[in-house]
Motif scaffolding. Structure first.
Motif, PDB file in Angstrom:
ATOM      1  N   ARG A 149       6.770  59.796 -33.938  1.00  0.00           N
ATOM      2  CA  ARG A 149       7.417  58.537 -33.546  1.00  0.00           C
ATOM      3  C   ARG A 149       7.076  57.407 -34.508  1.00  0.00           C
ATOM      4  O   ARG A 149       7.878  56.492 -34.719  1.00  0.00           O
ATOM      5  N   GLY A 150       5.910  57.480 -35.121  1.00  0.00           N
ATOM      6  CA  GLY A 150       5.500  56.424 -36.024  1.00  0.00           C
ATOM      7  C   GLY A 150       6.097  56.525 -37.412  1.00  0.00           C
ATOM      8  O   GLY A 150       5.774  55.702 -38.281  1.00  0.00           O
ATOM      9  N   TYR A 156      -3.593  50.272 -34.498  1.00  0.00           N
ATOM     10  CA  TYR A 156      -2.287  49.810 -34.039  1.00  0.00           C
ATOM     11  C   TYR A 156      -2.111  48.341 -34.418  1.00  0.00           C
ATOM     12  O   TYR A 156      -3.079  47.567 -34.450  1.00  0.00           O
ATOM     13  N   ARG A 216      -2.932  57.199 -32.229  1.00  0.00           N
ATOM     14  CA  ARG A 216      -3.402  56.799 -33.554  1.00  0.00           C
ATOM     15  C   ARG A 216      -4.704  56.032 -33.439  1.00  0.00           C
ATOM     16  O   ARG A 216      -5.146  55.633 -32.366  1.00  0.00           O
ATOM     17  N   ASP A 251      -0.670  63.818 -38.427  1.00  0.00           N
ATOM     18  CA  ASP A 251       0.101  63.046 -39.403  1.00  0.00           C
ATOM     19  C   ASP A 251       0.666  63.960 -40.492  1.00  0.00           C
ATOM     20  O   ASP A 251       1.823  63.796 -40.916  1.00  0.00           O
ATOM     21  N   ALA A 278      -0.141  51.856 -36.778  1.00  0.00           N
ATOM     22  CA  ALA A 278       1.125  52.211 -36.146  1.00  0.00           C
ATOM     23  C   ALA A 278       1.609  51.032 -35.316  1.00  0.00           C
ATOM     24  O   ALA A 278       0.809  50.286 -34.744  1.00  0.00           O
ATOM     25  N   ASN A 306       3.492  61.512 -31.016  1.00  0.00           N
ATOM     26  CA  ASN A 306       3.156  60.127 -31.349  1.00  0.00           C
ATOM     27  C   ASN A 306       3.166  59.912 -32.855  1.00  0.00           C
ATOM     28  O   ASN A 306       3.598  58.867 -33.346  1.00  0.00           O
TER      29      ASN A 306
END
Length: 803
Positions: free
Chosen positions: A645-646, A309, A306, A611, A290, A642
């Motif tokens: 957002r990814g 990164y 996550r 996810d 991410a 989160n």
């Protein structure tokens, strides 16, 4: 600087995220860290400060590179163990390595398994030389000595046959069944499954599966190595992270990239490892990574999110500050080994022996606190007896409230009529649970504010209130055990009632039932599950100041309709029957199933990950007329956001934000709403509240009294929310019922807690002006049936619920 700190002192998280650096300077930074993890002050001799391994794609030309790179990693960590921290034992990995080196054997399956066991035992004797020496002694006994042949045979049994048999049992134990599950064997026992990995085995050519087995074995070994016994000196000396430096994370054929993918896959299946992975990208970031900004690095290792990164570095040089920092900070600074570590390791045993010798008679005292797996402390405390807070900054807020509780109790005159209220709710989170919020701490603040108000109020037949804090652990994992602790202390501490609970789940229901059967009344707050107050399983001596899921579903549905939504994207935990599944079913029934799209997101486990849920939510929410309703736990919301957002497909084509209503928000977002609007620009957030917003005209006096309580004690001006207001009301109900029972029993101060319950049933509390609204509780109403519920956010909304 942040990396240095995490390398030197391992955070409490069970899995640290991997960080991949991109840009021209990435490779030099990663390679440079290999130099910063050693101390060169001893001349030519390099002393490792932190166990580490630098890996590159040079292994691509080696035989079986997928195996070689994992073994190189293990060897690098072994060779760089710091002085005084002991040797690195990797029994699982070395056993799997020996399996891969075992030639194919003939015969039937039992014979092949015995041959494999014997081969693995031979490899063990090489790693444990004392076993080999014992075999040699046994084989020579009777040849150079005058002992009888029978004595030699007995010695052979004890030093050769018996240890090998015990080793076979170790290989068959349940704790090794993870390998059989990973290999999808018909029999999960290790020897049965491992035959498929020997030379010529059915799975030997499956490089991905072989590497995942090795990485999982290494992760389990390192997790155990990082947590030696508390009575061993290495416990204090192994506070660093095991560091993995990936010098070249390239494309699909890059061994480093493949290893990273395997590590991510193993971690997603529950593997725990104290590994800090730092890599340099030589190609596009892998799909598992991410995007990360420099501003987020400071919190990277201290918040859930996550597992991988990618951080792009600027192509141009900075103003020289970063380079100067590296030039003046030549190495990381882990905790040095000290002679006092031996004292620290042996002190508990010495203290126990001293107490056992000096105190022949056991004196009954408070049950106190007990550390449990997952980094939590459960139990009961008055704030001074012991601390339920975890060590480090994670426990600062709870320690602050424990000090306030201790001061509150010290101010109660025990010669005057008094009782004790127990606050019983999770105030800690378990390591690795993924939970990110401590709403129980905010509720505890409301309890303390209410008790201060109760004790400051005059009146005839009025009893002052002490407080006990009881922590059942994350998700009420130890709820029944702690409930029994409360019952054991009930008479000694003059317990009148238990308040809080804050969660609807089977474990909480069982704990409340234990208290109810012990004739202790329980008054819940922030609890909405229908099973807590309705049906044959509802505890007898339980009431709550919070609404039920039926009432929450009403305000939820009406708000979504007011936003002109045509489709509701309903997110729920399929493994949370008492709260989330119940609420989702009631919302669906009101909004109609034909217009509802259900998205499952597991509270625990890996069946429906964040996810997976994010992918389904984004596919639906970006359509016209869609509105997202989150009917899950607030503690699991951050991970989901989160993940959303990814995703690039989570933004509407016109750039507008889609509606997002949560049944409850994490306390961190309630304290700072800007985190939502700036951190997640794809949605417009609202949440259900049992109390009106603090900005309403003519607010309840609790709204001003809450921050004033803390500022008067030198603490921040915390803003009250629905959790704090509900806990405040629960204490007020308990105090009113206690005073009512005292008035009925006066002048007898020693009435039982069951008398408080009887008064609560009849006459009960009627039209009490609570911080969450009017409250009526009695034998007919186990929760307030006439309520006004609120939706707070950019479009404030309120809805009056009737029976």
């Amino acid at each position: 600087m942040q990396l240095d700190a995490v390398m030197a002192t391992r955070p409490r998280r069970s899995v640290l995220p991997a960080l991949l650096l991109g840009g021209p300077a990435a490779g030099a930074i990663v390679a440079g860290y290999a130099e910063r993890l050693v101390d060169r002050r001893l001349g030519r001799r390099k002393v490792s400060l932190v166990p580490h391994a630098l890996l590159t794609d040079d292994v691509a030309d080696a035989p079986e590179p997928h195996v070689r790179i994992v073994l190189d990693l293990a060897d690098g960590l072994d060779e760089t163990m710091p002085q005084g921290s002991g040797a690195l034992r990797l029994p699982l990995l070395r056993t799997c390595e020996a399996v891969l080196g075992t030639p194919a054997a003939g015969g039937d399956l039992p014979a092949r398994r015995r041959a494999l066991r014997d081969r693995l035992y031979e490899e063990l004797t090489l790693r444990r030389p004392w076993l080999g020496h014992a075999q040699q002694v046994a084989s020579h006994t009777g040849q150079g000595f005058s002992l009888a042949y029978a004595a030699q045979a007995v010695l052979q049994v004890f030093v050769v046959v018996f240890p090998r048999w015990v080793y076979g049992l170790w290989l068959s134990r349940r704790s090794l069944h993870w390998a059989g599950e990973l290999l999808k064997g018909h029999d999960r026992r290790f020897l049965h499954a491992a035959l498929e990995l020997t030379e010529g085995g059915r799975l030997r050519a499956n490089t991905a599966l072989v590497q995942e087995l090795l990485v999982t074995a290494l992760s389990r070994d390192l997790d155990r190595a990082a947590r030696p016994s508390r009575f061993w000196v290495y416990r204090a000396r192994r506070r660093w992270s095991f560091v993995v430096l990936l010098g070249t994370v390239g494309g699909a054929d890059s061994p480093c990239k493949v290893l990273l993918d395997t590590w991510d896959r193993a971690v997603s299946k529950g593997a725990r490892a104290p590994l800090l992975v730092l890599g340099a990208l030589t190609a596009e970031p892998p799909s598992v990574a991410a995007a990360l900004t420099a501003a987020d690095v400071a919190e990277l290792y201290h918040r859930p999110g996550r597992r991988v990164y990618a951080l792009p570095l600027a192509d141009e040089d900075d103003d020289g500050a970063a380079r100067q920092w590296f030039e003046t900070n030549l190495r990381v600074h882990p905790r040095p080994a000290a002679p006092t570590d031996y004292v620290r390791a042996t002190a508990p045993v010495a203290a126990l022996l001293l107490v056992a010798a000096a105190v022949p008679v056991y004196v009954w005292g408070p049950d106190g606190c007990r550390a449990v797996e997952g980094g939590e402390v459960i139990g009961v405390t008055d704030g001074a007896e012991c601390s339920l807070a975890p060590p480090g900054p994670e426990g600062d807020q709870l320690r602050e409230l424990e000090r306030l509780a201790a001061a509150h109790n010290a101010a109660v005159d025990l010669s005057e009529p008094h009782r004790t209220t127990v606050y019983f709710a999770p105030v800690t989170v378990r390591d690795g649970s993924g939970n990110t919020t401590l709403n129980g701490v905010q509720s505890l603040r409301g309890v303390l504010v209410a008790l201060a108000e109760v004790n400051a109020s005059p009146g005839v037949n009025h009893m002052r209130q002490r407080i006990l804090i009881a922590n059942p652990g994350d998700a009420f994992a130890h709820g029944t055990e702690v409930a029994r602790m409360i019952l054991e202390r009930a008479a000694r501490d003059r317990v009148a009632a238990v308040v809080g609970i804050t969660q609807s789940r089977p474990a909480a229901l069982e704990a409340v039932t234990t208290l109810s059967d012990g004739k202790i009344p329980v008054i819940g707050s922030s609890v909405t599950g229908s099973a807590m107050v309705e049906g044959p399983g509802a505890p007898t001596r339980y009431v709550q100041v919070s609404p039920s899921n039926g009432q929450v579903s009403a305000v939820t549905t009406e708000f979504v309709r007011s936003r002109k939504a045509t489709t509701m994207v309903l997110v729920a935990h399929p493994d949370d029957e008492v709260f989330s599944v119940d609420l989702a079913a009631k919302v669906t029934a009101r909004f109609t199933a034909a217009r509802t799209v259900r998205v499952d997101y597991s509270e625990f486990g890996q069946d429906h990950t964040a996810d997976d849920a994010a992918r389904r939510i984004c596919a639906q929410a970006t359509r016209a007329g869609a509105f997202v309703v989150y009917a899950g736990r607030s503690a699991r919301l951050m991970e989901l956001l989160n993940a959303m957002r990814g995703r690039a497909d989570c933004t509407r084509a016109d750039g507008a934000r889609f509606g997002f209503l949560a049944e409850a928000m994490p306390s961190g977002y309630l304290d700072d709403p800007a985190k939502l609007t700036t951190g997640y620009p794809f949605a417009e957030f609202s949440h259900v509240s049992f109390s009106p917003g603090v900005g309403r005209p003519r607010p309840h006096h609790f709204v001003k009294g809450f921050p004033a309580y803390f500022t008067s004690r030198g603490l921040p001006a915390y803003v009250p929310n629905s959790d704090a207001a509900g806990a405040y009301d629960a204490v007020m109900v308990a105090a009113k019922a206690t005073d009512g029972a005292f008035a009925d029993e006066a002048p007898d101060e020693d009435f039982p807690a069951n008398a408080v319950y009887k008064w609560l049933m009849e006459p009960g509390v009627r039209d009490m002006n609570g911080a969450t609204g009017g409250i009526t509780l009695n034998s007919e109403h186990r929760y307030p049936v006439h309520r006004t519920l609120y939706v707070l956010g950019p479009h404030p909304f309120e809805y009056e619920v009737h029976p």
